[in-house]
Design an enzyme around this catalytic site. Structure first.
Site, short mmCIF file in Angstrom:
data_model
loop_
_atom_site.label_atom_id
_atom_site.label_comp_id
_atom_site.label_asym_id
_atom_site.label_seq_id
_atom_site.Cartn_x
_atom_site.Cartn_y
_atom_site.Cartn_z
N GLU A 194 30.46 57.88 24.78
CA GLU A 194 30.48 56.86 25.82
C GLU A 194 31.41 57.26 26.96
OE1 GLU A 194 29.81 52.52 23.82
OE2 GLU A 194 31.61 53.59 23.17
N GLU A 195 32.57 57.79 26.61
CA GLU A 195 33.54 58.21 27.62
C GLU A 195 32.92 59.24 28.56
OE1 GLU A 195 38.12 59.96 27.84
OE2 GLU A 195 37.21 59.42 25.91
#
Length: 451
Positions: A194-195
């Site tokens: 996600e990052e």
């Protein structure tokens, strides 16, 4: 003596003369009365027309209030926490907030994962930056400003060690942030994927488009500068979830790292981290991960940018061959010389730039298969249009899609109505002016048909 007929004629003449005088006097009084009333009417009409023109003009052209929304994202990383304040028009664009960064506040102290044994201090830890948010965001917007906290590497590691402890820290964080007048939306640990994905969103949006231990107590490490020395506790090597599975018993409790500053050896050590022996797809990066063909431009941000910026290697004019040569030269520089040249940089970080730069080059060239030709399509990015390139803005862009768009503010009058009223009142003023001139300059022409 006059006869009776003559007397009557003379009397008639006197009466006619008196009548004429009285008639002329009456006409004069009527003209004076009418003139005063007409002038009063014309003056009043002029004042009304001027007021109307000013009112219409000012109403139509006054500045509309700034119809914006605010959002807060806290990036709770492994070494520190940063608070970012974003702003976007309430109308949105293509259902996504046109977000730009208006403030950044770095929280004093380490990352939130370091507060696992002192969670009662988290509230104070966050106070300064949250109070700064109160000041930056208008009071009228506080209750509708969403606040999100995304925890990254530090909390991911803590959760791997103890999910209970990680939840405990997040619970205290949530309680602390809920005490502020903002619309707190929760705190969560985001995955590495996600990052990376949110960072990809951020960049595209803003652009519009290690060494083997020897059976003695000295470790000669090619990824540190010549002359660099550091004593390390063996137990410190296995404190993290990533290294714990490699734990082994050694005949000593400490060892000393001695840097030799050899880029090529460092590069070969880094490559051992990438398993390229297995690929279930037509093409892989490493560790069996599919790698699509390299196409288009690539944004390298966060640690990629900060390391390469320090090494002065972010220029797009510097070729891949030149970058490699500069890295070799940097790593081979004596440690004392490096400390003198970069006196303002903490030694902990300064000592790691040779490894970090070598790792980045190895990852890009051997991990992601960039070549000398495709290197020019990599752009090391720190900020774009005043906003930091990283995952937080992409996170905000994704989350603002859940906030409904508002109708855009419009002017009070339609364009046609505005033009009609302006013309109408202008004609009234012109008519009043013409009549006034006629009264004062040609009174006989104006009154000839009134009596």
């Amino acid at each position: 003596m006059m006869d009776e007929k003559s007397e009557k004629q003379i009397k008639h003449l006197f009466d006619q003369r008196n009548f004429t005088r009285r008639r002329e006097s009456m006409e004069s009084n009527v003209k004076t009365f009418c003139s005063k009333n007409i002038l009063a009417i014309l003056g009043f009409s002029s004042i009304i027309a001027v007021i109307a023109l000013l009112a219409v003009g000012l109403t139509q052209n006054k500045a509309l209030p700034e119809n914006v929304k605010y959002g807060i994202v806290l990036d709770a990383g492994s070494s520190h926490t940063s608070l970012y304040i974003y702003k976007w028009p309430a109308e949105k664009e293509n259902d996504t907030g046109v977000v730009h960064q208006v403030e950044e506040c770095r929280v004093k102290g380490p990352g939130i994962s370091k507060y696992v044994q002192k969670v009662n201090e988290i509230g104070i830890y966050l106070t300064d930056c949250m109070e700064r948010a109160r000041e930056v965001i208008p009071r009228s917007q506080h209750q509708e400003t969403p606040v999100y906290l995304g925890a990254t590497a530090g909390m991911r590691l803590l959760r791997m060690e103890s999910e209970e402890l990680a939840d405990r820290v997040l619970d205290v964080v949530e309680r602390s942030l809920s005490n502020y007048p903002f619309d707190f939306q929760g705190a969560r640990i985001i995955t590495g994927q996600e990052e990376g994905a949110y960072g990809w969103i951020t960049i595209n949006y803003l652009l519009g488009k290690f060494s083997q231990v020897a059976s003695n107590e000295i470790l000669r490490d090619p990824c540190f500068h010549p002359g660099y020395k550091k004593v390390v506790n063996v137990s410190d090597l296995y404190k993290t979830p990533c290294t714990k599975r490699f734990e082994m018993t050694l005949p000593f409790q400490q060892f000393e790292i001695q840097g030799i500053g050899n880029y090529q050896q460092c590069h070969q050590s880094v490559l051992e981290l990438f398993n390229t022996s297995y690929c279930p797809y037509s093409q892989c990066a490493f560790n069996g991960i599919f790698l699509p063909p390299l196409h288009g431009d690539f944004g390298a941000f966060s640690a990629f940018y900060f390391v390469m910026k320090f090494l002065n290697l972010t220029s797009e004019k510097v070729s891949q061959e030149k970058v490699t040569e500069m890295m070799k030269k940097f790593c081979s520089q004596p440690w004392e010389e490096i400390k003198t040249s970069y006196a303002g940089v903490k030694e902990k970080y300064l000592s790691e730039y040779c490894f970090s730069g070598t790792y980045i080059l190895s990852l890009l060239l051997q991990g992601y298969h960039f070549t000398a030709d495709s290197w020019e399509h990599i752009h090391f990015i720190g900020k774009i249009q005043g906003s930091d390139a990283g995952w937080t803005l992409g996170y905000m862009l994704n989350l603002t899609n859940m906030i409904p768009a508002e109708q855009p503010l419009s002017t009070p009058l339609s364009h046609s109505t505005y033009v009609f009223l302006m013309v109408l009142f202008s004609l009234v003023l012109v008519t009043v002016a013409i009549i006034g001139l006629l009264i004062f300059h040609k009174p006989s022409y104006f009154w000839k048909d009134m009596v």
